[in-house]
Design a protein around this motif. Sequence first.
Motif, PDB file in Angstrom:
ATOM      1  N   LEU A  41       0.879  -1.244  -0.147  1.00 36.39           N
ATOM      2  CA  LEU A  41      -0.079  -0.058   0.022  1.00 36.39           C
ATOM      3  C   LEU A  41       1.033   1.205   0.124  1.00 36.39           C
ATOM      4  N   ILE A  42       0.585   2.248  -0.971  1.00 37.39           N
ATOM      5  CA  ILE A  42       1.211   3.492  -0.871  1.00 37.39           C
ATOM      6  C   ILE A  42       0.200   4.651  -0.640  1.00 37.39           C
ATOM      7  N   LEU A  43       0.786   5.060   0.558  1.00 34.39           N
ATOM      8  CA  LEU A  43      -0.244   6.413   1.192  1.00 34.39           C
ATOM      9  C   LEU A  43      -1.600   5.866   1.113  1.00 34.39           C
ATOM     10  N   LYS A  44      -1.701   4.630   1.732  1.00 32.48           N
ATOM     11  CA  LYS A  44      -3.073   4.012   1.942  1.00 32.48           C
ATOM     12  C   LYS A  44      -3.794   3.523   0.974  1.00 32.48           C
ATOM     13  N   PRO A  76      18.361   6.860   6.367  1.00 31.57           N
ATOM     14  CA  PRO A  76      17.343   7.431   5.568  1.00 31.57           C
ATOM     15  C   PRO A  76      17.585   7.072   4.005  1.00 31.57           C
ATOM     16  N   TYR A  77      16.585   7.054   3.110  1.00 28.10           N
ATOM     17  CA  TYR A  77      17.018   6.960   1.764  1.00 28.10           C
ATOM     18  C   TYR A  77      15.895   7.516   0.982  1.00 28.10           C
ATOM     19  N   VAL A  78      15.746   7.654  -0.289  1.00 27.44           N
ATOM     20  CA  VAL A  78      14.496   8.155  -1.216  1.00 27.44           C
ATOM     21  C   VAL A  78      13.806   7.000  -1.511  1.00 27.44           C
ATOM     22  N   SER A  79      12.319   7.049  -1.096  1.00 24.89           N
ATOM     23  CA  SER A  79      11.445   6.015  -1.387  1.00 24.89           C
ATOM     24  C   SER A  79      11.216   5.981  -2.967  1.00 24.89           C
ATOM     25  N   PRO A  80      11.310   5.014  -3.416  1.00 21.80           N
ATOM     26  CA  PRO A  80      10.977   4.802  -4.811  1.00 21.80           C
ATOM     27  C   PRO A  80       9.688   4.889  -5.096  1.00 21.80           C
ATOM     28  N   ALA A  81       8.494   4.783  -4.125  1.00 21.87           N
ATOM     29  CA  ALA A  81       7.212   4.882  -4.012  1.00 21.87           C
ATOM     30  C   ALA A  81       6.680   6.352  -4.171  1.00 21.87           C
TER      31      ALA A  81
END
Length: 637
Positions: free
Chosen positions: A135-138, A172-177
């Motif tokens: 789930l991405i942002l719900k 921390p890293y940049v989310s691919p999503a």
Amino acid sequence: MKINVKLIALFSAIMVTVTATLGFLAFNTVEASVIDSELHDMQNIVNDKSNQIATLHSRASEDIIFAAQNPRFSDYFDLSDTKSGNTYKEGVIQFTSEQRKIKSELEDWIYHFQNKFTVDETCYIDRTGQQQGALILKAPVPDEHLSSTKKSEDYFVPSFEKNPGESYVQYPYVSPATKRWVFAYTTPIITSSDGQKSGFYHFEMPIYVFQDVIKSDSGRMFVVDPEGFLIADSDYNYSNKPGSGYKGQLHTEYFPSAKSISDSEDFARIVSGMNSLEEDQTEWATYDKNGEKYFIAYEKLPTFNWTLVYELPRSQLLAGENDLDTLQMNLISLTSLMSIGGLVAVIVISSRITNPIKILAASCKKQDVHNLKKIDLVTDDEINDVTVALNNMIKQVNEISLMKEEFSSMVTHELKTPLTPIIGWCQTLKNPKIMGELSEKQTNAIEKIQINAQRLQQLIGDILDAEKLDMQKMKFDFQEVNVTDFMNHLHKNLQRIMDAKEIKYMNDTESNLKLIIDKNRLEQVLTNLIINAVDFVPEKGFINIGAQDKEDSVLFFVKDNGVGIDKNKIPNLFSKFYQVETSMARTHGGTGLGLAICKGIIDGFNGKIWVESEVNKGSTFYFTIPKDSIRTNKGKN
């Protein structure tokens, strides 16, 4: 008493009090005790913030461990269909009905889990690196977007090294999503049948949640990593919106250097020395910046060898309140006599000056520009004169507005009344069954009468619409509209207008678009823009209309290859009665109200309208309408 006399008295009293007080208190014997007390408070604040950060990570770890203990995760990985390995069709992972049943239950579970706190992406991943669900942002991720390459992520191997009931926190890293910086938390999923780690549960928490923790009401608080970069800074505005980063972005490109705080050698030495601190060890130091001494208290955090730092300049450190007996006795003995008289004078005088002004300002702010009310305020100074002048102006404005509304209503009514029978009789005259056959000359004359009567009727309607928009009285009838069908219908209905100039008329509307909107007002806007385009497009030119889904809104556009608009005239294009001068003779007359009405209607939908144009190449009019525009209906009866 006049206001200027009151101000002189007020500032004189303040000046005498402040000068006398500061003269005795500046840099005296209490400075050392104040600094010691404030440094102790700073260290306590750092310790409290460190505990809040630890609580944040602890809560996230506890929650992900709890979530992963849902037995349906074990049930999913225990399925024979899951154990037999992933199957793909045209590169898309395939699921059986039994898998989908459990996946649906897990999606509900994950959705409620995401509601507990801010999470960007939540997923469960198998040992091959294949996302089984996410789930991405719900919002559930479609099968075709489930990644099969998670095995290459830094957190993959450590996630399987953790024992049941343990969690792993990824740097921390940049989310691919979501394309923004995040922390990743993972914990293994244990299958009950064999006790194996068949996969792991993973979620990403936006880094701004961590950065928000260290925000401070006073001074500056920041977290510095061993390389000297600011992971969080209460004085720095990080870009944390979705899409603000990109996959593979280095932390050196996102996090500012500690040198942005100070490039002094003393500060660099302090930052370098932070790496030698033990976990939870707290220290303090000082350095000079811009001619002022700065005090810093810092503590080593248990995560990633980061250091939490709290900074205050000397001036702010000494300005804080404290309860030291020495300071209290000095203040009482030196200022008691002057404070009593000065405080009473300032309170009384400032109250008498500011209260009427506050009342007047509040009354003005509450005014409805379309229904101004009399301000009830009486004083014995110039403020009363201002109030009287404002009330006179309000009275005149209301009278003018009423006259304007009555005049507009009367004029438009008187103009529209005769037009209806004129247009009706024109239709009757052209009917050979009623009036007999007409000559070509007679038919042309009647058609000219009808066309001009209809044009006048349209102009009157424009004037009425403009007046309603000005008075915020335009009504909107919101209903669900199939935008795709609507645009196809509009395209078909206006095709005949294009035939006279052999215009290529195209419709590039996406399929299955729906919107809650006033259909008639939407048609009014698009028809106006299309008719305008017809006027300025050369013979055998083109006009392209369309609508596109833009997540929270729908984008409409009308594009042509006409004469274009000079960029200097675009800022006034949507103003009432404004018409662009061109060398092309217009075939469609008007009052200059059409685009102003379009903007008013779009504003009523809480949307935005604009134009992009280049002379001799054409223009494109765009407007967006939010999908929840019904809640922003500005129309009133």
